[in-house]
Design an enzyme around this catalytic site. Sequence first.
Site, PDB file in Angstrom:
ATOM      1  N   LEU A 133       0.875  -1.188  -0.183  1.00  0.00           N
ATOM      2  CA  LEU A 133      -0.160  -0.033  -0.064  1.00  0.00           C
ATOM      3  C   LEU A 133       1.026   1.229  -0.123  1.00  0.00           C
ATOM      4  O   LEU A 133       1.734   1.426   0.815  1.00  0.00           O
ATOM      5  CB  LEU A 133      -0.894  -0.044   1.171  1.00  0.00           C
ATOM      6  CG  LEU A 133      -2.011   1.162   1.164  1.00  0.00           C
ATOM      7  CD1 LEU A 133      -2.895   1.072   0.106  1.00  0.00           C
ATOM      8  CD2 LEU A 133      -2.799   0.954   2.781  1.00  0.00           C
ATOM      9  N   ASP A 134       0.493   2.158  -1.127  1.00  0.00           N
ATOM     10  CA  ASP A 134       1.115   3.615  -1.048  1.00  0.00           C
ATOM     11  C   ASP A 134       2.590   3.518  -1.241  1.00  0.00           C
ATOM     12  O   ASP A 134       3.369   4.321  -0.773  1.00  0.00           O
ATOM     13  CB  ASP A 134       0.916   4.432  -0.133  1.00  0.00           C
ATOM     14  CG  ASP A 134      -0.710   4.816  -0.064  1.00  0.00           C
ATOM     15  OD1 ASP A 134      -1.151   4.915  -1.131  1.00  0.00           O
ATOM     16  OD2 ASP A 134      -1.409   5.030   0.953  1.00  0.00           O
ATOM     17  N   ALA A 135       3.498   2.307  -1.600  1.00  0.00           N
ATOM     18  CA  ALA A 135       4.644   2.073  -1.697  1.00  0.00           C
ATOM     19  C   ALA A 135       5.260   1.792  -3.073  1.00  0.00           C
ATOM     20  O   ALA A 135       6.359   1.328  -3.086  1.00  0.00           O
ATOM     21  CB  ALA A 135       5.097   0.945  -0.716  1.00  0.00           C
TER      22      ALA A 135
END
Length: 282
Positions: free
Chosen positions: A225-227
């Site tokens: 997530l969000d990486a």
Amino acid sequence: MKLTILIHCADQPGIISSVTRFIHKKKGNIIYLDQHVDKEAGVFFMRLESEFEQGTDVPKFKGDFDVELAKYYQMQWGIYKDGIKPKMAIFVSKYNHCLYDLLSRYNSGELQVDIPFILSNHPDLAYIADQFDIPYFHVPFNKDVRESAEEEQLQLLRQHKVDFIVLARYMQIVSPKVIDVFPHKIINIHHSFLPAFAGAKPYHAAFERGVKIIGATSHYVTEELDAGPIIEQDVTTVSHSHSIKDFIAKGRDLEKIVLSRAVHLHVARKTIVYNNKTVIFS
């Protein structure tokens, strides 16, 4: 006719000269060439634009390129014909600022894409789709209907032959089932406080902490997530004189700008993803 070629492979002598000779042999005129070498990884990256006579056989060009160059240098490569608009689906929830910005740029001709549909887990923004005469699909999404919702999303994406997806503040986690079909073809936007101020109200938390800059980050979506690989970022300064409302307004302005820049870079074939990072060509 113009072709854009993207290449990355192990760095070794002779790649640029071999490619340019190949273009010359095919009676092409090189109008742009940019290259980068990651010294630590030993990887070569290149983006090249060439103009050709209209009679150029693109499938044969690709086949010859593969046989004569790509296999020899063990390249990861792509060749793209100019003037073909990619199909971009937009996923959105209830926030409308990024959606309006993308549609305005699309409507003015600034964003050279086709938008076959807008998809949302809420019905709230259907009126915006109507304003721009774009189909709007409401696909409710929660843990109870997750599997059926994902299948409906994939069905729509396949049916409309979508090339890439933009999450214009789509407030749901995209599952591996969708990510696997669109690797490095899903673009997301979020504030740049992560991981410091995660959660539902990051601007409130940042205000309480007294931060001096706020920002936005656009990246390709991965299972973490969000990486995912970062495409574009920007920041602006804030001070004690700004309210939470000011923080949110400034943040949303940045989100619109950074997301549109990222979409432009993707559409222009100016990004190469490698080892969860991006090489962004000028």
